[in-house]
Design a protein around this motif. Structure first.
Motif, PDB file in Angstrom:
ATOM      1  N   GLY A 299       0.799  -1.216   0.000  1.00 39.69           N
ATOM      2  CA  GLY A 299       0.000   0.000   0.000  1.00 39.69           C
ATOM      3  C   GLY A 299       0.835   1.270   0.000  1.00 39.69           C
ATOM      4  N   THR A 300       0.173   2.367   0.288  1.00 37.60           N
ATOM      5  CA  THR A 300       0.793   3.690   0.237  1.00 37.60           C
ATOM      6  C   THR A 300       1.988   3.816   1.172  1.00 37.60           C
ATOM      7  N   SER A 301       1.879   3.266   2.370  1.00 35.61           N
ATOM      8  CA  SER A 301       2.970   3.401   3.340  1.00 35.61           C
ATOM      9  C   SER A 301       4.215   2.647   2.891  1.00 35.61           C
ATOM     10  N   GLY A 302       4.021   1.446   2.357  1.00 32.52           N
ATOM     11  CA  GLY A 302       5.173   0.704   1.852  1.00 32.52           C
ATOM     12  C   GLY A 302       5.865   1.459   0.738  1.00 32.52           C
ATOM     13  N   ASN A 303       5.080   2.011  -0.196  1.00 32.38           N
ATOM     14  CA  ASN A 303       5.676   2.788  -1.273  1.00 32.38           C
ATOM     15  C   ASN A 303       6.380   4.030  -0.736  1.00 32.38           C
ATOM     16  N   GLY A 304       5.826   4.599   0.322  1.00 33.06           N
ATOM     17  CA  GLY A 304       6.443   5.776   0.913  1.00 33.06           C
ATOM     18  C   GLY A 304       7.828   5.526   1.478  1.00 33.06           C
ATOM     19  N   PHE A 305       8.104   4.296   1.897  1.00 33.93           N
ATOM     20  CA  PHE A 305       9.457   3.995   2.395  1.00 33.93           C
ATOM     21  C   PHE A 305      10.504   4.174   1.299  1.00 33.93           C
ATOM     22  N   ALA A 306      10.115   4.034   0.025  1.00 30.94           N
ATOM     23  CA  ALA A 306      11.059   4.296  -1.065  1.00 30.94           C
ATOM     24  C   ALA A 306      11.440   5.769  -1.116  1.00 30.94           C
ATOM     25  N   LEU A 307      10.482   6.640  -0.819  1.00 28.38           N
ATOM     26  CA  LEU A 307      10.757   8.074  -0.820  1.00 28.38           C
ATOM     27  C   LEU A 307      11.663   8.450   0.348  1.00 28.38           C
ATOM     28  N   LEU A 308      11.443   7.810   1.498  1.00 27.23           N
ATOM     29  CA  LEU A 308      12.369   8.006   2.626  1.00 27.23           C
ATOM     30  C   LEU A 308      13.765   7.497   2.283  1.00 27.23           C
ATOM     31  N   ALA A 309      13.829   6.387   1.529  1.00 35.11           N
ATOM     32  CA  ALA A 309      15.126   5.851   1.127  1.00 35.11           C
ATOM     33  C   ALA A 309      15.861   6.826   0.212  1.00 35.11           C
ATOM     34  N   ALA A 310      15.136   7.468  -0.693  1.00 40.45           N
ATOM     35  CA  ALA A 310      15.766   8.448  -1.573  1.00 40.45           C
ATOM     36  C   ALA A 310      16.314   9.624  -0.769  1.00 40.45           C
ATOM     37  N   PHE A 311      15.577  10.040   0.258  1.00 43.90           N
ATOM     38  CA  PHE A 311      16.096  11.091   1.132  1.00 43.90           C
ATOM     39  C   PHE A 311      17.320  10.605   1.892  1.00 43.90           C
ATOM     40  N   ASP A 312      17.260   9.376   2.418  1.00 39.02           N
ATOM     41  CA  ASP A 312      18.376   8.822   3.170  1.00 39.02           C
ATOM     42  C   ASP A 312      19.649   8.803   2.321  1.00 39.02           C
ATOM     43  N   ARG A 313      19.505   8.485   1.043  1.00 35.32           N
ATOM     44  CA  ARG A 313      20.655   8.394   0.148  1.00 35.32           C
ATOM     45  C   ARG A 313      21.172   9.778  -0.266  1.00 35.32           C
ATOM     46  N   THR A 314      20.277  10.700  -0.588  1.00 39.83           N
ATOM     47  CA  THR A 314      20.689  11.976  -1.173  1.00 39.83           C
ATOM     48  C   THR A 314      20.725  13.137  -0.194  1.00 39.83           C
ATOM     49  N   GLN A 315      19.973  13.012   0.913  1.00 44.32           N
ATOM     50  CA  GLN A 315      19.783  14.115   1.864  1.00 44.32           C
ATOM     51  C   GLN A 315      19.123  15.334   1.207  1.00 44.32           C
ATOM     52  N   ASP A 316      18.423  15.089   0.110  1.00 47.75           N
ATOM     53  CA  ASP A 316      17.664  16.138  -0.561  1.00 47.75           C
ATOM     54  C   ASP A 316      16.290  16.230   0.099  1.00 47.75           C
ATOM     55  N   GLU A 317      15.973  17.392   0.686  1.00 53.84           N
ATOM     56  CA  GLU A 317      14.722  17.577   1.420  1.00 53.84           C
ATOM     57  C   GLU A 317      13.481  17.345   0.558  1.00 53.84           C
ATOM     58  N   LEU A 318      13.643  17.441  -0.762  1.00 54.09           N
ATOM     59  CA  LEU A 318      12.516  17.174  -1.649  1.00 54.09           C
ATOM     60  C   LEU A 318      11.933  15.800  -1.383  1.00 54.09           C
ATOM     61  N   TRP A 319      12.800  14.805  -1.195  1.00 51.04           N
ATOM     62  CA  TRP A 319      12.328  13.437  -1.000  1.00 51.04           C
ATOM     63  C   TRP A 319      11.676  13.260   0.361  1.00 51.04           C
ATOM     64  N   LEU A 320      12.169  13.950   1.378  1.00 54.18           N
ATOM     65  CA  LEU A 320      11.525  13.886   2.687  1.00 54.18           C
ATOM     66  C   LEU A 320      10.141  14.524   2.626  1.00 54.18           C
ATOM     67  N   ASP A 321      10.029  15.646   1.925  1.00 53.86           N
ATOM     68  CA  ASP A 321       8.723  16.281   1.765  1.00 53.86           C
ATOM     69  C   ASP A 321       7.753  15.342   1.046  1.00 53.86           C
ATOM     70  N   ARG A 322       8.239  14.650   0.018  1.00 55.83           N
ATOM     71  CA  ARG A 322       7.385  13.718  -0.715  1.00 55.83           C
ATOM     72  C   ARG A 322       6.954  12.542   0.163  1.00 55.83           C
ATOM     73  N   ALA A 323       7.891  12.029   0.948  1.00 57.20           N
ATOM     74  CA  ALA A 323       7.546  10.927   1.854  1.00 57.20           C
ATOM     75  C   ALA A 323       6.471  11.362   2.842  1.00 57.20           C
ATOM     76  N   ARG A 324       6.586  12.580   3.336  1.00 54.29           N
ATOM     77  CA  ARG A 324       5.606  13.068   4.306  1.00 54.29           C
ATOM     78  C   ARG A 324       4.249  13.304   3.642  1.00 54.29           C
ATOM     79  N   ARG A 325       4.238  13.694   2.381  1.00 56.00           N
ATOM     80  CA  ARG A 325       2.968  13.794   1.655  1.00 56.00           C
ATOM     81  C   ARG A 325       2.309  12.420   1.553  1.00 56.00           C
ATOM     82  N   PHE A 326       3.110  11.393   1.281  1.00 58.71           N
ATOM     83  CA  PHE A 326       2.577  10.037   1.234  1.00 58.71           C
ATOM     84  C   PHE A 326       2.063   9.603   2.604  1.00 58.71           C
ATOM     85  N   ALA A 327       2.771   9.969   3.658  1.00 56.92           N
ATOM     86  CA  ALA A 327       2.330   9.593   5.003  1.00 56.92           C
ATOM     87  C   ALA A 327       0.999  10.252   5.339  1.00 56.92           C
ATOM     88  N   ALA A 328       0.847  11.533   5.002  1.00 61.45           N
ATOM     89  CA  ALA A 328      -0.418  12.221   5.250  1.00 61.45           C
ATOM     90  C   ALA A 328      -1.546  11.556   4.472  1.00 61.45           C
TER      91      ALA A 328
END
Length: 374
Positions: A299-328
């Motif tokens: 589901g949505t939460s599992g897919n959202g972990f990919a966005l957190l992973a992109a942030f973890d790798r790049t430290q680009d806040e864009l990916w953290l913002d996207r992950a949080r949009r998925f969480a909401a």
């Protein structure tokens, strides 16, 4: 086609609000407490309990998984349950031993009792984490699984390796890792033998990505080679289109099969351009719709972990913002689809993702059990 757009829905416009997210986490924990019944544990969703004896007890979609999530949220400092979690875990174990919640007619790998997600091992792991003196039982289950032909997280040695790591048992973790590594094929994959068939998978639950994530949690000189060879194998298996990437011949786009899980679990060794191609596909597809729901498996939460992973790798806040949009969005889906009580498909798993988004923590529940405590 990389995925089926019809299986996804538009992303909510709701802005990220930490206070509101924390309130939603507390509400879902309170609902799980209220839904618990001493005689029936938690009600099972039709999909979760399909052709299985109820109540569901296992770690994947049963009581043990709910207990894991409630305990994890307590450890992380997000919400307190009113339930006697050690008592519920022991009750789930006793019920499972009396009547395992296997799907009727399913061909099971030997020994099925040792499966992490659907066998006794996962329930024992939860009970041990909560202080029940069942370490000898858990050790026996892990050791009995060293030669399981499933070669996956659900039933096989990778899953019991995860359990050994979670318990801090270096001896059993190394023994499990040695057994699993010895059976890796020349092309860097593993051959899974499940449901009367043999196949090589790339994804997390039944494939390379999950197996390698388990192996890399054991400190070993071979890990550097394992990373490079696995990165090459994942790259060879990618389907690319217009700067996007997926890893499912069936067009699945979910944590358990496809780009979300590969990006999540291979985030520290996969070529960065390829990793971001997978993460971008997750973002452009948007949240899975009603059929798949909001959970952390498909589901949505599992897919959202990919966005957190992109942030973890790049430290680009864009990916953290996207992950949080998925969480909401996932929390909004959970509010629209109440009454599902399981770790991998239900609300308690979704709030673990929301908590991960709050803490910018890309580590996935259970598979990476030693998560940060706030």
């Amino acid at each position: 086609m990389l995925y089926d757009p019809a299986a996804f829905e538009p992303l909510t416009d709701d802005e990220w609000d930490e206070a509101r997210v924390r309130d939603a986490i507390a509400a879902i924990v309170a609902d799980a407490d209220a839904a618990f019944d001493l005689a029936a544990l938690w009600p099972a969703h039709e999909w979760d309990g399909w052709q299985a004896p109820l109540p569901m007890k296992n770690l994947y979609v049963g009581a043990a998984g709910v207990v894991w999530a409630l305990d994890d949220l307590r450890r992380l400092g997000f919400a307190e349950t009113t339930l006697d979690l050690p008592g519920v875990a022991l009750d789930a174990l006793e019920r499972w031993r009396a009547e395992p919640d296997y799907v009727a007619g399913e061909e099971l790998p030997e020994p099925p009792e040792s499966g992490l997600l659907t066998g006794e091992t996962g329930i024992l792991l939860v009970a041990c984490r909560l202080g029940r003196p069942l370490e000898d039982d858990l050790r026996r289950r892990i050791r009995a699984n060293l030669a399981n032909a499933a070669e996956d997280l659900m039933w096989g040695t990778p899953g019991t390796l995860v359990a050994a790591v979670a318990m801090g048992w270096d001896d059993l973790a190394r023994e499990s890792a040695d057994a699993l590594a010895s059976r890796r094929d020349a092309d860097g994959l593993w051959t899974q033998r499940l449901w009367g068939a043999s196949f090589q998978g790339i994804g997390t639950v039944h494939g390379l990505a999950g197996n390698v994530r388990a192996l890399l949690q054991v400190d070993d000189p071979r890990n550097e080679v394992l990373r490079s060879e696995s990165a090459a194998a994942v790259e060879r298996a990618a389907t690319r289109e217009d700067g996007l990437a997926n890893w499912s011949s069936e067009g699945k786009l979910q944590w358990c099969a496809g780009a979300p899980g590969v990006v999540s679990t291979a985030r520290d060794y996969l070529d960065e351009e390829l990793l971001l191609a997978g993460a971008e596909l997750v973002w452009r597809a948007g949240p899975p719709g009603v059929e798949k729901g909001h959970g952390i498996c498909h589901g949505t939460s599992g897919n959202g972990f990919a966005l957190l992973a992109a942030f973890d790798r790049t430290q680009d806040e864009l990916w953290l913002d996207r992950a949080r949009r998925f969480a909401a969005h996932a929390l909004a889906q959970a509010a629209r689809m109440p009454g599902r009580y399981s770790l991998f498909t239900g609300g308690v798993g979704t709030v673990l993702f929301a908590a991960a988004a709050l803490g910018a923590d890309a580590r996935y529940p259970v598979l990476e059990a030693n998560r940060r405590v706030r």
